[in-house]
Design an enzyme around this catalytic site. Structure first.
Site, mmCIF file in Angstrom:
data_model
loop_
_atom_site.group_PDB
_atom_site.id
_atom_site.type_symbol
_atom_site.label_atom_id
_atom_site.label_comp_id
_atom_site.label_asym_id
_atom_site.label_seq_id
_atom_site.Cartn_x
_atom_site.Cartn_y
_atom_site.Cartn_z
ATOM 1 N N ASP A 171 0.746 -1.306 0.222
ATOM 2 C CA ASP A 171 -0.004 -0.041 0.032
ATOM 3 C C ASP A 171 0.834 1.347 -0.070
ATOM 4 O O ASP A 171 1.667 1.334 0.793
ATOM 5 C CB ASP A 171 -0.895 0.012 1.330
ATOM 6 C CG ASP A 171 -1.955 0.890 1.297
ATOM 7 O OD1 ASP A 171 -2.404 1.573 0.317
ATOM 8 O OD2 ASP A 171 -2.330 1.464 2.421
ATOM 9 N N HIS A 172 0.636 2.085 -1.120
ATOM 10 C CA HIS A 172 1.514 3.226 -1.032
ATOM 11 C C HIS A 172 2.911 3.285 -1.119
ATOM 12 O O HIS A 172 3.625 3.964 -0.150
ATOM 13 C CB HIS A 172 1.023 4.112 0.049
ATOM 14 C CG HIS A 172 -0.414 4.895 -0.005
ATOM 15 N ND1 HIS A 172 -0.597 5.696 -0.970
ATOM 16 C CD2 HIS A 172 -1.560 4.803 0.611
ATOM 17 C CE1 HIS A 172 -1.875 6.460 -0.900
ATOM 18 N NE2 HIS A 172 -2.506 5.513 0.038
ATOM 19 N N GLU A 214 -1.180 -1.563 -8.967
ATOM 20 C CA GLU A 214 -2.243 -0.473 -8.820
ATOM 21 C C GLU A 214 -1.314 1.037 -8.857
ATOM 22 O O GLU A 214 -0.585 1.093 -8.158
ATOM 23 C CB GLU A 214 -2.788 -0.639 -7.534
ATOM 24 C CG GLU A 214 -3.771 0.334 -7.051
ATOM 25 C CD GLU A 214 -4.358 0.196 -5.448
ATOM 26 O OE1 GLU A 214 -4.190 -1.004 -4.842
ATOM 27 O OE2 GLU A 214 -4.598 1.294 -4.823
ATOM 28 N N HIS A 232 -8.136 10.303 3.428
ATOM 29 C CA HIS A 232 -7.077 9.390 4.441
ATOM 30 C C HIS A 232 -7.249 9.917 5.806
ATOM 31 O O HIS A 232 -7.631 11.187 6.169
ATOM 32 C CB HIS A 232 -5.798 9.654 4.067
ATOM 33 C CG HIS A 232 -5.237 8.902 2.772
ATOM 34 N ND1 HIS A 232 -4.580 9.166 1.713
ATOM 35 C CD2 HIS A 232 -5.561 7.565 2.387
ATOM 36 C CE1 HIS A 232 -4.338 8.414 0.775
ATOM 37 N NE2 HIS A 232 -4.934 7.172 1.128
ATOM 38 N N GLY A 240 -8.982 5.843 1.610
ATOM 39 C CA GLY A 240 -9.602 6.760 2.549
ATOM 40 C C GLY A 240 -11.149 6.416 2.812
ATOM 41 O O GLY A 240 -11.982 7.277 2.844
ATOM 42 N N SER A 241 -11.246 5.300 2.943
ATOM 43 C CA SER A 241 -12.649 4.547 2.933
ATOM 44 C C SER A 241 -13.023 4.543 4.364
ATOM 45 O O SER A 241 -14.299 4.218 4.643
ATOM 46 C CB SER A 241 -12.941 3.304 2.218
ATOM 47 O OG SER A 241 -12.366 3.239 1.006
ATOM 48 N N SER A 242 -12.399 4.611 5.363
ATOM 49 C CA SER A 242 -12.723 4.346 6.872
ATOM 50 C C SER A 242 -13.989 5.283 7.366
ATOM 51 O O SER A 242 -14.625 4.344 8.122
ATOM 52 C CB SER A 242 -11.660 4.675 7.852
ATOM 53 O OG SER A 242 -10.450 3.589 7.562
ATOM 54 N N ASN A 300 -9.930 0.882 0.668
ATOM 55 C CA ASN A 300 -8.850 0.651 1.539
ATOM 56 C C ASN A 300 -9.424 0.951 3.153
ATOM 57 O O ASN A 300 -9.882 2.010 3.203
ATOM 58 C CB ASN A 300 -7.631 1.458 1.184
ATOM 59 C CG ASN A 300 -6.982 0.993 -0.045
ATOM 60 O OD1 ASN A 300 -7.626 -0.011 -0.579
ATOM 61 N ND2 ASN A 300 -5.947 1.479 -0.286
HETATM 62 ZN ZN LIG Z 1 -4.356 5.164 0.664
#
Ligand SMILES: [Zn+2]
Length: 336
Positions: free
Chosen positions: A92-93, A145, A191, A226-228, A247
């Site tokens: 990730d990232h 990705e 995020h 940034g789905s939290s 994510n």
């Molecule tokens: Zn992210």
């Protein structure tokens, strides 16, 4: 079922696109969150996608990102062997600063997919950097990705003060030129800690990006970072508009902290001596009649509590994503 590579992950995304569900991509930096996740995902018969960020690798390796990445990947792969679902690992990232780690991950098949994040760079540089990684991964089965647009907020070692929404026309050119397997888009999520109801979410834009890609013959699964803080109906709408991967990092960090906080608050008397007892940690209270309670301070006790609370939230998130019951592992494979 063992850890599965990018070929099977792509198969999982294709089925999700066909049947209208998605995968939560769950960040892991240590074993408790992972063990909570794998128990919940197995129970729900969903395949499990976990993610390792550069910051998580650094933490797990005591400052050495490469050691941490290898250790986390091997822990996940070893444990996954005993569970009847597919377990996928995504980086990730990861950025140009982590090219050595990306190389290591590809060479030793440590992961199923890699996010190369050059979204801060101008368009052409973003294309060039992502294309280089995609070319390196070509033929290895590992998916790439890439991200176009900027997501506001702070996550791990990545931060951005502004949101820059992804342009659908540019998205097509970007995927064509980078050869990326997945596209992370910016459509208003943030995020870190965010509140879904206050976000300027552009569900329509996600739909438009998917449409433009399909018009050009590209079935690229879309990714939402940034789905939290999203509400269940927002998750549903995003999935209906082409999002295949959502994510989740901040959410599990909070659940971890909350579970540990409540556990220690409720069991403080088992660990902290009364006021009239000398605080003798070095000798473990050898000179006192009072003793701390090992059945509570053993870190595995709070660990089990964290795992169980992570599992409870994961179960609800699997329902939001719709991935329950969809594992690629057949009943027959489980029995054998
Ligand atoms: Zn992210």
């Amino acid at each position: 079922m063992p850890f599965c590579g990018g070929d099977r992950l792509l198969e999982a995304y294709r089925l999700a696109q066909r049947d209208g569900y998605a995968f939560m991509a769950n960040n892991v930096a240590e074993s408790n969150i992972f063990l909570g996740l794998i128990a919940a995902y197995t129970e729900a018969r969903s395949d499990l996608l976990v993610q390792i960020s550069p910051g998580a690798a650094k933490f797990a390796g005591g400052g050495d990102k490469q050691a941490g990445l290898r250790a986390l990947s091997r822990m996940i792969q070893e444990i996954a062997n005993a569970f009847p679902i597919c377990v996928f690992i995504n980086l990730d990232h990861f950025t140009v600063n982590e090219r050595d780690l990306i190389e290591d991950a590809i060479e030793h098949q440590l992961v199923s997919s890699i996010m190369i994040d050059a979204s801060k760079e101008p368009f052409d540089d973003n294309v060039r950097i992502c294309r280089e990684v995609a070319d390196r991964a070509a033929g290895t089965g590992i998916l790439i990705e890439a991200e176009l647009g900027k997501i506001k907020g702070v996550e791990d070692e990545i931060s951005s003060d502004d949101a820059l929404y992804t342009n659908p026309e540019e998205a097509v050119e970007f995927v064509q030129r980078t050869n990326a397997d997945l596209l992370a888009i910016s459509v208003g999520t943030q995020h870190g800690v965010s509140k879904g109801r206050t976000l300027d979410l552009r569900v329509d834009l996600a739909g438009k990006i998917r449409e433009r890609l399909l018009d050009s013959g590209l079935k690229t699964p879309l990714v939402l970072h940034g789905s939290s803080g999203l509400l269940p109906e927002q998750v549903r709408e995003m999935i209906e508009n082409g999002i295949c991967k959502l994510n989740k990092d901040t959410q599990y960090q909070y659940v971890y902290g909350r579970a540990a906080c409540e556990f220690y608050r409720d069991h403080a008397d088992a660990m902290i001596p009364p006021a009239n007892v000398e605080d003798d940690i070095l000798n473990l209270f050898a000179a006192s009649d009072w003793s701390p309670d090992k059945s509570q301070f053993d870190p595995r006790v709070v660990g089990r509590s964290v795992q169980s609370r992570i599992g409870d939230i994961a179960t609800q998130l699997i329902q939001q994503a719709g991935s329950g019951g969809k594992t690629l592992v057949s009943e027959k494979e489980c029995a054998s």
